[in-house]
Each structure stands twice: as structure tokens, then as C-alpha cells.
Design an enzyme around this catalytic site. Structure first.
Site, PDB file in Angstrom:
ATOM      1  N   SER A  98       4.592  -8.628  41.038  1.00 37.82           N
ATOM      2  CA  SER A  98       3.212  -9.543  40.143  1.00 37.82           C
ATOM      3  C   SER A  98       4.220  -9.423  38.819  1.00 37.82           C
ATOM      4  O   SER A  98       4.509  -8.997  38.111  1.00 37.82           O
ATOM      5  CB  SER A  98       2.011  -8.355  40.028  1.00 37.82           C
ATOM      6  OG  SER A  98       1.240  -8.349  41.291  1.00 37.82           O
ATOM      7  N   LYS A 172      -2.976 -14.796  41.199  1.00 31.69           N
ATOM      8  CA  LYS A 172      -2.839 -12.710  41.117  1.00 31.69           C
ATOM      9  C   LYS A 172      -3.831 -12.729  39.434  1.00 31.69           C
ATOM     10  O   LYS A 172      -3.746 -11.667  39.595  1.00 31.69           O
ATOM     11  CB  LYS A 172      -1.286 -12.086  40.772  1.00 31.69           C
ATOM     12  CG  LYS A 172      -1.218 -10.961  40.874  1.00 31.69           C
ATOM     13  CD  LYS A 172      -2.240 -10.273  41.721  1.00 31.69           C
ATOM     14  CE  LYS A 172      -2.151  -8.341  41.955  1.00 31.69           C
ATOM     15  NZ  LYS A 172      -0.808  -7.995  42.524  1.00 31.69           N
ATOM     16  N   LYS A 240      -0.105  -3.621  32.549  1.00 25.66           N
ATOM     17  CA  LYS A 240       0.816  -4.450  32.395  1.00 25.66           C
ATOM     18  C   LYS A 240       0.529  -6.075  32.632  1.00 25.66           C
ATOM     19  O   LYS A 240       0.755  -7.707  32.313  1.00 25.66           O
ATOM     20  CB  LYS A 240       1.864  -4.268  33.457  1.00 25.66           C
ATOM     21  CG  LYS A 240       3.032  -4.834  33.605  1.00 25.66           C
ATOM     22  CD  LYS A 240       2.722  -5.920  35.429  1.00 25.66           C
ATOM     23  CE  LYS A 240       3.064  -5.098  36.308  1.00 25.66           C
ATOM     24  NZ  LYS A 240       2.891  -5.898  37.304  1.00 25.66           N
TER      25      LYS A 240
END
Length: 303
Positions: A98, A172, A240
Site C-alpha cells: 500500500s 486501497k 500510515k
């Protein structure tokens, strides 16, 4: 004649990468493995080739899969350590980490300059989905490159092509916005009910049958009740992802107040020493703020 399966170089044998590599080996793909902590590759030593650096792993690979922690690590492994440069002509790089969409687009351009295909294909489903080969795979890339990747994806879960390079990462980010915000909502709802004297397990069971029902309530709601915060997806990774969501929103001129608030809560959770707790551990931050604990009955009226 049966077509020979492509040789895969898999970079990143962590919480997600390990079960993914296991499923690819079980599906018959010949593999070379690399991980920064080499000991994590040892369980596969009898079935795959283990190497000491990522550039060596990719030199003869038809497909290169990265499953690394964040954009900085992907940049270091693929670019600084010369891994992209070492990929052979005609290989296909599939980044299942990701990362920021802009990083995916830049790496795709570098790959194209070397005659290498590129697909950004982050996943959702957590460690359980990885173990059971039912990951949701969000692929960004040309139709040709995604088609080349499909035999690999079929051993890992279900792939949906989102659009050109970078759009897999955007999907995502959308996924992680929903996950993070919903974990926050489930934490608040269960704590509210429990503080008023309701059994949080019974509340979860009742809500599962209505519009509030979700995989987050089902799985992470149960984790909260059981106080099982062993990491499937660590809180630092959720933080994150939320940071990337806000960065992308700013780049597009958007304000996302819910994502911002949940980001701030995860930031506090990590600052308070819970970076490696599962992201369902956001409940711990809410308990800290309120000076209470889920499942501890409120005191009765004073005599």
C-alpha cells in the site's frame, strides 16, 4: 502441452507476505524469496530459493511481487537497491504494497523505460484473507498487464481491475478510509452501550442483524470484546494509510473531516505506545480519553 508457470520473485515475507507466498507455492509457482529479516524466509527453504538481496531475487524472475510496509521501503528496495534496474526485459512487476498513487505512477514509468510491465495491486482482507486465499485485489495497470497477472492473482483471491496505474492504490485508500472510520464508529458505539450498562457482546450480536452489520463489527467488534489486539494489521500501518488518504485529499483539493479525526486518534494511539497493536486497538485510545474500559460495569447508585 501445459504452459510452464512463471517464476516469481517475492519481496517481503511479513504478516501478509508469508501466507501469500505459501499460497503461491501451493499453486505450483516456482519462487525466489527475499526479506530484510532473512529468518522469515526460513520456513520456505525446502520449497523456494532464498537470496540475500532483492536485486539478485529478480534477475531471472518473470514476475516480481513486492509486499512491503510503505512507500519509503518500496522506494529503497526497488530503486535505491537497484532491484528495478536488475529486472529482466519483459518481466512484470506487481506491487501489492500500500503506497502513494504518485509513487506507483513513477515506478511504472521507470519500469516502462526498461521494457518491464507494472501493476499496482494492493489488497484488502487482512492476514485471515491472505491465509485463506480470498484477498480483494485492487489492480491498476493496462488491461494487458493485469491480464498477465491474473494467474498469480487467482492463487491469492479475487482481482478487480480499477483502471490505469495508480488507481489500485486509490481504491486501497478508499478501503482504508472506510475501515479506519468504521473501527472508530464501532469503538464508540460499544463503549457507549457498555458504559450505560448494556452487555457489549449482546449489543454486537443484535447490531449484526441490522443496517449497522459489517465485517468490521463482526471481526473487530469481537476483537474489542475479547481484548485481542495481537496485530493482524498494526495500528502504525492504519496510521500510515490515513496519512496517505489526507495527503491525496489535499492534492485533489478535498477536505475529509472524518478521515482527519480518525487519523488524529490513531496518531495518539501510536504516540501512547500501541503502534504494534491491531488497528482494532483504537478502542484503547478511546478508553484512555474517557478513563474507562469496555466491559467494566458502571458503578451503581450510592447508598
Amino acid at each position: 502441452m501445459t504452459k510452464k508457470p512463471p517464476h516469481i520473485a517475492f519481496l517481503g515475507i511479513g504478516l501478509m507476505g508469508s501466507p501469500m507466498a505459501r499460497n503461491l507455492l501451493d499453486a505450483g509457482f516456482p519462487m525466489t524469496l527475499w526479506n530484510r529479516t532473512a529468518s522469515k524466509c526460513e520456513p520456505f527453504a525446502d520449497e523456494a530459493t532464498i537470496v540475500s538481496n532483492p536485486a539478485e531475487a529478480v534477475r531471472t524472475a518473470d514476475v516480481v511481487i513486492t509486499m512491503l510496509e510503505n512507500s519509503d521501503v518500496v522506494e529503497q528496495v526497488m530503486i535505491t537497491q537497484g532491484t528495478m534496474e536488475a529486472a529482466k526485459l519483459g518481466a512484470l512487476v506487481i506491487d501489492m504494497s500500500s503506497i502513494q498513487p504518485s509513487v506507483a505512477r513513477r515506478h511504472a514509468a521507470l519500469a516502462a523505460g526498461k521494457g518491464v510491465g507494472y501493476v499496482d495491486a494492493p489488497v484488502s482482507g487482512g492476514t485471515l484473507g491472505a491465509q485463506e486465499a480470498r484477498l480483494s485485489i485492487m489492480a491498476g495497470g493496462s488491461e494487458e498487464d493485469v491480464l498477465r497477472a491474473r494467474p498469480v492473482f487467482e492463487a491469492l483471491g479475487k482481482c478487480t481491475r480499477i483502471g490505469p496505474v495508480g488507481t489500485g492504490q486509490l481504491a486501497k485508500l478508499a478501503n482504508q478510509a472506510i475501515v479506519g472510520i468504521t473501527i472508530g464508529a464501532v469503538s464508540e458505539a460499544l463503549l457507549l452501550a457498555a458504559k450505560g450498562g448494556a452487555d457489549p457482546a449482546a449489543v454486537r450480536e443484535a447490531l449484526m442483524g441490522g443496517f449497522a452489520g459489517s465485517r468490521i463489527l463482526e471481526l473487530h467488534g469481537q476483537r474489542m470484546i475479547d481484548r485481542n489486539f495481537a496485530p493482524g494489521a498494526p495500528a502504525r500501518i492504519q496510521l500510515k494509510d490515513l496519512r496517505m488518504i489526507l495527503d491525496e485529499a489535499r492534492a485533489e483539493g478535498l477536505t475529509l473531516p472524518l478521515a482527519q479525526q480518525v487519523h488524529n486518534e490513531y496518531l495518539s494511539l501510536v504516540a501512547n505506545g500501541h503502534s504494534d497493536a491491531d488497528h482494532s486497538g483504537l478502542l484503547l485510545e478511546l478508553e484512555h480519553v474517557n478513563g474507562t474500559r469496555l466491559g467494566v460495569a458502571a458503578p451503581g447508585p450510592k447508598e
